[in-house]
Design an enzyme around this catalytic site. Sequence first.
Site, PDB file in Angstrom:
ATOM      1  N   ASN A 102      15.799  31.653   8.330  1.00  0.00           N
ATOM      2  CA  ASN A 102      16.015  33.096   8.185  1.00  0.00           C
ATOM      3  C   ASN A 102      17.340  33.405   7.492  1.00  0.00           C
ATOM      4  O   ASN A 102      18.122  32.514   7.168  1.00  0.00           O
ATOM      5  CB  ASN A 102      15.923  33.792   9.552  1.00  0.00           C
ATOM      6  CG  ASN A 102      16.983  33.299  10.521  1.00  0.00           C
ATOM      7  OD1 ASN A 102      18.105  32.972  10.140  1.00  0.00           O
ATOM      8  ND2 ASN A 102      16.641  33.231  11.799  1.00  0.00           N
ATOM      9  N   ILE A 103      17.572  34.692   7.268  1.00  0.00           N
ATOM     10  CA  ILE A 103      18.725  35.118   6.474  1.00  0.00           C
ATOM     11  C   ILE A 103      20.054  34.763   7.138  1.00  0.00           C
ATOM     12  O   ILE A 103      21.052  34.534   6.452  1.00  0.00           O
ATOM     13  CB  ILE A 103      18.675  36.633   6.195  1.00  0.00           C
ATOM     14  CG1 ILE A 103      18.689  37.437   7.502  1.00  0.00           C
ATOM     15  CG2 ILE A 103      17.451  36.980   5.357  1.00  0.00           C
ATOM     16  CD1 ILE A 103      18.816  38.933   7.296  1.00  0.00           C
ATOM     17  N   TRP A 148       9.988  40.554   1.970  1.00  0.00           N
ATOM     18  CA  TRP A 148      10.872  40.935   0.857  1.00  0.00           C
ATOM     19  C   TRP A 148      11.991  39.921   0.611  1.00  0.00           C
ATOM     20  O   TRP A 148      12.812  40.116  -0.275  1.00  0.00           O
ATOM     21  CB  TRP A 148      11.458  42.323   1.075  1.00  0.00           C
ATOM     22  CG  TRP A 148      12.077  42.580   2.425  1.00  0.00           C
ATOM     23  CD1 TRP A 148      12.900  41.762   3.133  1.00  0.00           C
ATOM     24  CD2 TRP A 148      11.897  43.747   3.222  1.00  0.00           C
ATOM     25  NE1 TRP A 148      13.264  42.350   4.315  1.00  0.00           N
ATOM     26  CE2 TRP A 148      12.665  43.582   4.404  1.00  0.00           C
ATOM     27  CE3 TRP A 148      11.184  44.931   3.059  1.00  0.00           C
ATOM     28  CZ2 TRP A 148      12.723  44.532   5.418  1.00  0.00           C
ATOM     29  CZ3 TRP A 148      11.248  45.878   4.070  1.00  0.00           C
ATOM     30  CH2 TRP A 148      11.999  45.686   5.232  1.00  0.00           C
ATOM     31  N   ASP A 149      12.010  38.824   1.375  1.00  0.00           N
ATOM     32  CA  ASP A 149      13.038  37.802   1.155  1.00  0.00           C
ATOM     33  C   ASP A 149      12.411  36.459   0.787  1.00  0.00           C
ATOM     34  O   ASP A 149      12.329  36.100  -0.380  1.00  0.00           O
ATOM     35  CB  ASP A 149      13.919  37.663   2.400  1.00  0.00           C
ATOM     36  CG  ASP A 149      14.802  38.877   2.623  1.00  0.00           C
ATOM     37  OD1 ASP A 149      15.259  39.459   1.637  1.00  0.00           O
ATOM     38  OD2 ASP A 149      15.032  39.248   3.792  1.00  0.00           O
ATOM     39  N   ARG A 150      11.982  35.710   1.793  1.00  0.00           N
ATOM     40  CA  ARG A 150      11.385  34.391   1.533  1.00  0.00           C
ATOM     41  C   ARG A 150      10.103  34.491   0.712  1.00  0.00           C
ATOM     42  O   ARG A 150       9.793  33.596  -0.081  1.00  0.00           O
ATOM     43  CB  ARG A 150      11.120  33.686   2.870  1.00  0.00           C
ATOM     44  CG  ARG A 150      12.392  33.210   3.547  1.00  0.00           C
ATOM     45  CD  ARG A 150      12.168  32.775   4.967  1.00  0.00           C
ATOM     46  NE  ARG A 150      12.079  33.912   5.885  1.00  0.00           N
ATOM     47  CZ  ARG A 150      12.176  33.809   7.208  1.00  0.00           C
ATOM     48  NH1 ARG A 150      12.367  32.619   7.765  1.00  0.00           N
ATOM     49  NH2 ARG A 150      12.081  34.863   7.968  1.00  0.00           N
ATOM     50  N   CYS A 173       6.330  36.208   4.790  1.00  0.00           N
ATOM     51  CA  CYS A 173       7.321  35.738   5.760  1.00  0.00           C
ATOM     52  C   CYS A 173       7.274  36.719   6.918  1.00  0.00           C
ATOM     53  O   CYS A 173       6.213  36.938   7.502  1.00  0.00           O
ATOM     54  CB  CYS A 173       8.695  35.627   5.124  1.00  0.00           C
ATOM     55  SG  CYS A 173       9.233  37.080   4.182  1.00  0.00           S
ATOM     56  N   SER A 174       8.395  37.353   7.231  1.00  0.00           N
ATOM     57  CA  SER A 174       8.372  38.380   8.276  1.00  0.00           C
ATOM     58  C   SER A 174       8.039  39.739   7.672  1.00  0.00           C
ATOM     59  O   SER A 174       6.987  40.309   7.946  1.00  0.00           O
ATOM     60  CB  SER A 174       9.718  38.422   9.009  1.00  0.00           C
ATOM     61  OG  SER A 174       9.950  37.211   9.701  1.00  0.00           O
TER      62      SER A 174
END
Length: 635
Positions: A274-275, A341-343, A337-338
């Site tokens: 995660n971030i 918008w990231d992974r 991902c969750s």
Amino acid sequence: MEHIRTPKVENVRLIDRLTPRKSVVGTLYLSSTHTIFVENSDARRETWVLHSLVGSIERPPTTPSGSPLIIRCKNFQVYQLLLPQEKDCVDIQASLLRLSRPDRYGELFCFSFQPNVDKEEREKAWGFLDLRAEFSRMGIPSNLWHVTPANHEYRVCDTYPSELFVPKSASPAVIVGSAKFRSRGRLPVLSYFHRDTSAAVCRSSQPLSGFSARSLEDEQMLQAIMKSNPASEYMYVVDTRPKLNAMANRAAGKGYENEDHYTNIRLHFIGIENIHVMRNSQQKITDVGDMRSPSMGDFLWGLENSGWLKHIKAVLDAGVFIAKAVAEEGVSVLVHCSDGWDRTAQACSVASVLLDPFYRTIKGLMVLIEKDWVSFGHKFSHRYSHLDGDPKEVSPVIDQFLECVWQLMEQFPCAFEFNERFLLQLHTHIHSCQYGNFIGNSQKERRDLRINERTHSVWPHLWENRAEYINPLYRADHSQSKGILRPVTTPYCFKFWKGMYSPAERGVALRQSPSDSLNAVREESQQLEEELSTHQERLAQLLGRKTSGETRKRNGVTERSHRLIPKDSEVGSPQDYFTCVSHAPSFTLPLKSPTTPKSSDPDDLSACSDLESGVADLSSHASSACDDAKDPDSD
């Protein structure tokens, strides 16, 4: 300007990070947008630091020689200053803390940055990239996919673009129902279509499945995606999170797809952290880059302890898995991902780079970032702390994508049109807030801020300067530049990106890079080729004039030869002709011309005698017995 306590400080030392004993003395100025250091030397060299790029300001203890101040930038540049007075140092630090962390968007540099372009040019610049044209370039079949009007005015999902490609067989009810069952309303939509296999890369957020919840509409949506690829009987769902993290989210009513509810899907977990893990890891790799003359043991321990390359490998592995599924198995893939918008952006964009040579060009990478990051709602302002907000929201998500591209460039040096400098420039612009492209957290937010009307686009600026970013090894017809890239992702293939994380050596490295040397050789070769081409054209012109002159002379000789033959009106009998021929001279040529050409122009070959051109002038040696048959105009 009200936040600037001390606008000017004299006798400030700027210390060289590579050689701390080396420093220059100058004057430090503070403006509302930049910190400027001007050397006292005759050269008056200036160093400008954009406040939007400032990540942190440190004030170590005061020393007998002065008060030190360390400015760390988000692009990992570090500036070490030594101010004569502690009070000035405290004032400068306080001013920079406020100026580098604005409270609202209107204070960002992009809203005051005014390059010398008019309104029409600015509007045209914002249309430089056309995502509709990009989806058209992919060759999406209109009988299988179409743009849904469901998200018009962002009614279904306010973090998605307003235009979304979905399976044509998915009804509006299925689209809305699927959005309700996905975190943040981010339903499955098309990200990339592979023309050769008709397989698609789709993206979404995690389902709100919890331990037992299900949605018929969401199940129908995945079934529609699978059926949009007629050649495949199943599809992959790639969850980029570690499986334990995904399972933990089930307790919060979220989680992942249940294979018992979704028919013909194969669930695959990647394991990208995660971030928060990534933020801590980057801080450690930055510390490694800051080491001064480390031992091999210290460097390797710091590299291993950071875990950074392990995370880069995880992101690249995700892209490799998706690319293989799409290109080799011909199977469509849904990535999430969750919140998607990231992974998800990392995995989809890395897969696209592997699958499509267009994304390995300068303009192609611009389009990819605009499509998979900007339009699909990557939270730029939160992740890169454009405003003074929650530090836990900050994470180097797109930094990792750029590094994956760099790692691929190291394995495939001829496959990418751009060089390392282009990636570093992109990284700087993402953090600098000089242009409006990366402001805000979604397309809707940028529309509400009127970004297109109030700021300028970075893409035309980069395109105009593309000569600086050309990779001299790139060849569009090279085997590496065509088709799919298949990188090796074993641990020994990953390198420490010195150009990014060792800023003290970055300037030296870029000035002396092999890429620059090759560019210089290529430019010199081009100049020589141009000169050669000019000389060849000149030579061709000269040869053309000579050939023309010879042709004219040959024609003249032929005409005079014909004049030896009497016309029918001039011939009394066949004996008259033979009488002339019997008195014809021999064809022996004199050693030199009996006459001198009238023209002195060496290029005027028409002025040369027939003897010089290797043809005998038969008429000049004709016998008097043939005077009655000779053309009176021949002399």
